[in-house]
Design an enzyme around this catalytic site. Structure first.
Site, short mmCIF file in Angstrom:
data_model
loop_
_atom_site.label_atom_id
_atom_site.label_comp_id
_atom_site.label_asym_id
_atom_site.label_seq_id
_atom_site.Cartn_x
_atom_site.Cartn_y
_atom_site.Cartn_z
N LYS A 171 -23.63 -28.83 -1.27
CA LYS A 171 -23.26 -27.75 -0.36
C LYS A 171 -23.08 -28.26 1.08
O LYS A 171 -22.17 -27.85 1.80
CB LYS A 171 -24.32 -26.65 -0.40
CG LYS A 171 -24.38 -25.96 -1.77
CD LYS A 171 -25.67 -25.17 -1.93
CE LYS A 171 -25.75 -24.46 -3.27
NZ LYS A 171 -27.09 -23.95 -3.57
N ASP A 186 -28.22 -30.58 -5.18
CA ASP A 186 -27.48 -29.32 -5.01
C ASP A 186 -27.25 -29.03 -3.52
O ASP A 186 -26.14 -28.70 -3.10
CB ASP A 186 -28.27 -28.19 -5.68
CG ASP A 186 -27.59 -26.85 -5.51
OD1 ASP A 186 -26.56 -26.62 -6.16
OD2 ASP A 186 -28.08 -26.04 -4.69
N ALA A 193 -8.07 -4.77 -1.40
CA ALA A 193 -7.14 -5.83 -1.82
C ALA A 193 -5.70 -5.35 -1.82
O ALA A 193 -4.77 -6.16 -1.75
CB ALA A 193 -7.53 -6.33 -3.21
N LYS A 236 -20.16 -26.00 -6.81
CA LYS A 236 -20.32 -26.86 -5.61
C LYS A 236 -20.22 -28.33 -5.92
O LYS A 236 -19.70 -29.12 -5.14
CB LYS A 236 -21.63 -26.55 -4.88
CG LYS A 236 -22.88 -26.49 -5.77
CD LYS A 236 -23.17 -25.10 -6.22
CE LYS A 236 -24.11 -25.07 -7.40
NZ LYS A 236 -25.19 -24.15 -7.26
N ALA A 272 -13.14 -16.58 -21.33
CA ALA A 272 -13.49 -17.70 -22.23
C ALA A 272 -15.01 -17.81 -22.24
O ALA A 272 -15.63 -17.99 -21.19
CB ALA A 272 -12.88 -18.99 -21.73
N1 HSE Z 1 -29.45 -23.56 -7.92
C1 HSE Z 1 -28.82 -23.03 -6.77
C2 HSE Z 1 -29.90 -22.59 -5.78
C3 HSE Z 1 -27.97 -21.85 -7.16
O1 HSE Z 1 -31.05 -22.45 -6.18
O2 HSE Z 1 -29.60 -22.44 -4.62
C4 HSE Z 1 -27.07 -21.37 -6.07
O3 HSE Z 1 -26.16 -22.35 -5.67
#
Ligand code: HSE
Length: 441
Positions: free
Chosen positions: A205, A201, A33, A105, A43
């Site tokens: 992505k 999910d 870096a 995401k 936090a």
């Molecule tokens: N829950 C997600 C997965 C975690 O199983 O791919 C990673 O984004």
């Protein structure tokens, strides 16, 4: 040069992994870096910072705004996940002139357009490598390494939990709920695990990958989502008999009419490398016009693999701290004023082959009726299996048969009509399990 001071929001699986990796590889990271990177402020709801994470000199607070408002903090790492308060915190961090790294995401897929616009206005960066496919540097690959190419399509196993469940069910005959519980214990699953098993999910992505691949705004709301919860062990077995593995894929494809953006279980020929990506591993197959296919493989979830991507983003931002904001890599790969309005196509207009499984009365003419419906819909059959429905020893022979059909490529809308018509037949005694098939060639 003075170290770059980082504020960390959240000290769960990925937060702890990030602290661990920064501590273990501090020297290598600083050499890359050009400056030391230290977590200065954390936090967390914990009352004290755990030992062994290299955080003995870090400050702690329960109020994330303490971190965002601290003038010493240059980069905020958001690892809370979910919608709120993450969105409010990220927007505030940007408003305060901080760069942001996030593994969130859902946040990027749903609110990314607004977040990037604010970052652009403030001349700061939002880095989100860890939001897609855990430790695989797919954002960097698409945004930079493949920037010479016109991307034609990409297909990815982008949910580790789902892939882990499908693999354990296939290889060990384990129960769905039991494997999901293990994925939760291992820290793979989302806070709401239905996001993993119902494709949400993966949809988040995919929306991100699709934008970066094709230079379009983020449009999660137009993504077709279908999960793995309806996949039965017998489908896995029949698919195997036909030469396929079932994987939960996110697919984004450019067509003349627009962009396909869809997540669903998919039969893939066993000989494809991606069909053999098992467990929590992720893989994304990208088809570029110049390079041809490239396959990007690695751990899709877990503390340190995801931290690998978080820290890479910290290194990138540290290097960019002194660069002209106008010359940085654009958030969505294409310049913000050069995004295209190519539409995302409705699911009804896509074209795929289909695997169909149904149960029907075992009597003359049934198959002819079914194939007639398919023929009328202009749907050709590629392969066919018929099995007598299982009976226990000593019971009278079953009066139903299980029928498995593989169609040739067909329009989704036509297929839907034919499925509805077949399901309405009195002789058909089950609903139809339909899984799309992709050759990925
Ligand atoms: N829950 C997600 C997965 C975690 O199983 O791919 C990673 O984004």
């Amino acid at each position: 040069m003075a170290p770059v001071k980082v504020g960390l929001l959240g000290l769960g699986t990925v937060g702890s992994g990030t602290a661990t990796v920064l501590k273990r590889n501090a020297e290598e990271i600083a050499r890359r870096a050009g400056r030391e990177i230290v977590i200065d402020y954390v936090a967390t709801s914990k009352s004290e910072l755990p030992q062994g994470l290299g955080l003995s000199n870090s400050r702690i607070t329960t109020d994330p705004f303490d971190v965002l408002n601290d003038p010493d903090i240059e980069i905020v790492v958001e690892l809370y996940g979910g919608d709120e308060p993450a969105k409010r915190l990220v927007l505030q961090a940007l408003a305060n002139g901080k760069h942001v790294v996030t593994a969130n995401k859902a946040l990027i897929a749903v609110h990314g357009n607004e977040i990037f616009a604010q970052a652009q206005e403030m001349g700061v960066l939002v880095a989100f490598e860890s939001a897609v496919a855990g430790g695989i540097p797919i954002i960097k690959a698409l945004r930079e390494g493949l920037s010479a190419n016109k991307i034609n399509w990409l297909a990815g196993i982008i949910n580790g939990t789902g892939n882990f469940i499908l693999t354990e069910m296939r290889d060990k005959g384990r129960d769905f709920a039991d494997v999901l519980k293990e994925a939760q214990q291992l820290g793979y699953a989302e806070a709401d695990p239905t996001f993993d098993v119902e494709g949400v999910d993966a949809g988040h992505k995919l929306a991100i990958l699709s934008s970066i691949a094709f230079g379009i705004p983020l449009q999660f709301d137009k993504t077709y989502l279908e999960g793995i919860s309806k996949i039965a062990k017998e489908d896995v077995d029949y698919a195997s008999e036909l030469g396929y593995n079932i994987k939960h894929l996110g697919i984004a494809r450019r067509t003349e009419q627009g962009i396909e953006q869809r997540v669903h279980p998919t039969l893939i020929p066993k000989k494809r490398l991606i069909a053999n990506v098992d467990g929590v591993m992720n893989a994304i197959l990208v088809q570029g016009d110049a390079v041809g296919p490239t396959l990007h493989y690695g751990a899709g979830a877990g503390g340190e693999p995801t931290a690998s991507a978080v820290v890479a983003d910290l290194v990138d931002i540290t290097r960019a701290l002194t660069s002209d904001p106008g010359n940085r890599v654009p958030h969505l790969a294409f310049q913000a004023d050069a995004l295209s309005d190519t539409p995302i196509l409705p699911m009804e207009s896509i074209q795929t082959s289909n695997y169909l499984r149904l149960t029907a009365s075992d009597q003359p003419g049934v198959l002819a009726t079914i194939t007639q419906i398919l023929g009328d819909g202009n749907i050709s059959i590629e392969a066919f299996i018929q099995k007598q429905s299982a009976t226990k020893t000593g019971e009278k022979a079953s009066e139903t048969a299980t029928i498995i059909l593989l169609t040739k490529v067909v329009n989704e809308g036509e297929m839907n009509l034919a499925i509805a018509e077949i399901e309405a037949l009195e002789v058909v005694t089950s609903g139809i399990t339909r899984i799309r098939v992709e050759s990925l060639s």
